[in-house]
Design an enzyme around this catalytic site. Sequence first.
Site, PDB file in Angstrom:
ATOM      1  N   GLU A 235       0.822  -1.210   0.000  1.00  0.00           N
ATOM      2  CA  GLU A 235       0.000   0.000   0.000  1.00  0.00           C
ATOM      3  C   GLU A 235       0.858   1.263   0.000  1.00  0.00           C
ATOM      4  O   GLU A 235       0.455   2.301  -0.546  1.00  0.00           O
ATOM      5  CB  GLU A 235      -0.945  -0.001   1.204  1.00  0.00           C
ATOM      6  CG  GLU A 235      -0.365   0.405   2.542  1.00  0.00           C
ATOM      7  CD  GLU A 235       0.618  -0.604   3.122  1.00  0.00           C
ATOM      8  OE1 GLU A 235       1.438  -0.216   3.973  1.00  0.00           O
ATOM      9  OE2 GLU A 235       0.553  -1.772   2.737  1.00  0.00           O
ATOM     10  N   ASP A 236       2.061   1.181   0.575  1.00  0.00           N
ATOM     11  CA  ASP A 236       2.925   2.360   0.644  1.00  0.00           C
ATOM     12  C   ASP A 236       3.322   2.841  -0.749  1.00  0.00           C
ATOM     13  O   ASP A 236       3.317   4.047  -1.023  1.00  0.00           O
ATOM     14  CB  ASP A 236       4.163   2.074   1.495  1.00  0.00           C
ATOM     15  CG  ASP A 236       4.793   0.716   1.199  1.00  0.00           C
ATOM     16  OD1 ASP A 236       4.402   0.068   0.194  1.00  0.00           O
ATOM     17  OD2 ASP A 236       5.667   0.286   1.966  1.00  0.00           O
ATOM     18  N   PHE A 237       3.641   1.906  -1.640  1.00  0.00           N
ATOM     19  CA  PHE A 237       4.021   2.274  -3.010  1.00  0.00           C
ATOM     20  C   PHE A 237       2.869   2.976  -3.725  1.00  0.00           C
ATOM     21  O   PHE A 237       3.062   4.010  -4.381  1.00  0.00           O
ATOM     22  CB  PHE A 237       4.445   1.029  -3.789  1.00  0.00           C
ATOM     23  CG  PHE A 237       4.706   1.269  -5.256  1.00  0.00           C
ATOM     24  CD1 PHE A 237       5.949   1.699  -5.685  1.00  0.00           C
ATOM     25  CD2 PHE A 237       3.710   1.077  -6.202  1.00  0.00           C
ATOM     26  CE1 PHE A 237       6.199   1.938  -7.033  1.00  0.00           C
ATOM     27  CE2 PHE A 237       3.947   1.305  -7.550  1.00  0.00           C
ATOM     28  CZ  PHE A 237       5.200   1.744  -7.968  1.00  0.00           C
TER      29      PHE A 237
END
Length: 397
Positions: A235-237
Amino acid sequence: MAPMIYTLYGFAIFFFAFWCALWLLHLIAILYGKYKLHKKIPETLADEPLPGVSILKPLMGVDPHLLSNLETFFTMRYPIYELLFCIEDRTDPSLEIVNNLIAKYPKVQASVFIGGSSVGVNPKINNMHRAFEESVHDFILISDSGIRMKEDTLQDMASHMCDRTGIVHQMPFTSDGNGFAATLEKIYFGTAQSRMYLAADFFRINCHTGMSTLIRKCVLEQEGGLKSFGCYLAEDFFISKHFIDRGWRTTISSQPAMQNSGICDVRSFQARLSRWAKLRMAMLPLVIIFEPLTECMVIGIFAGWATSVLFKWEFLTVYMIHILVWFICDWILLSIVQNGVLPFSKFEFIIGWLFRECKGPCLFISAAFDPSIQWRNRSFKLAWGGIAQEVKPRIKC
């Protein structure tokens, strides 16, 4: 015969150019790391009002350093912040630790959210969703359970949040530890990981790792909040991609993220690296081709062959000099990231560095042939584009 010779020279030129580009990345990482990392907060910024921050702490289980790590969030020098602890299971032993800290520091605004939502496949997003929805400040800090903060870490991150900056994240690193596994982790995060991370930040390329990241809440809410990214494991990307696509900048703060979980063994660390490699391959398929070429031992072979074709240089001589200079550059970069005395000797560094560099390509090949993801007690399947599906969902709608 001529087309074959042209093809041979074409490949040689490609590998030589790629090799030169990697040396440029080494130089950029060293110089940019020296410029960017471990800077004191300017006095002019230190006197300015700081924005309120809601800190989301997703927790699951207890590691040996959890108590001391969490306590650093209660003792930060920051004027306005709230701690939102996210615990999926009421029987989780971390709940007792959190409650004891809340009782010990009654002046710190803190809340506990028990029970995960079901807004996607990502267990971290599910765990944090309710806390995000009820957060009160304009900025969100997502911080993993194993992160240890200094008193001025949050102030350092907030000072990098300029007008067009949407995300400020910490470059992953590790606290000092004992044993070969701790040495291996520090070498990886201070060399291979830091090199790509610093170069990516210099060129404004998405290399966001969400273990400690400060985010503008309003931009996330425009997309529907954290739940909009629940279909991804990385999710960070995709959060970072969302910001960049809308014209926002992302940057790293001057203090690296100090991972300090207390659970450190070679097998679990390699499994972690393998999981990350699988995620990168699913999100960016070209990684399958180019990432192995960024490994010291691999590109050294191709560089030795390319220079023997183009310049008639001795293959073995080029290969050995390549490894030696790469080793020296990594030592310099690790020293910059550490910003102090390393907790191991030069001999231990040599052993750990050689192990990491020789094992890296093998881990990548193994990851390429096994797309399944194991995360704690869960199992996932990845599809191209980074969308994931849990094999046996734990949280039911």
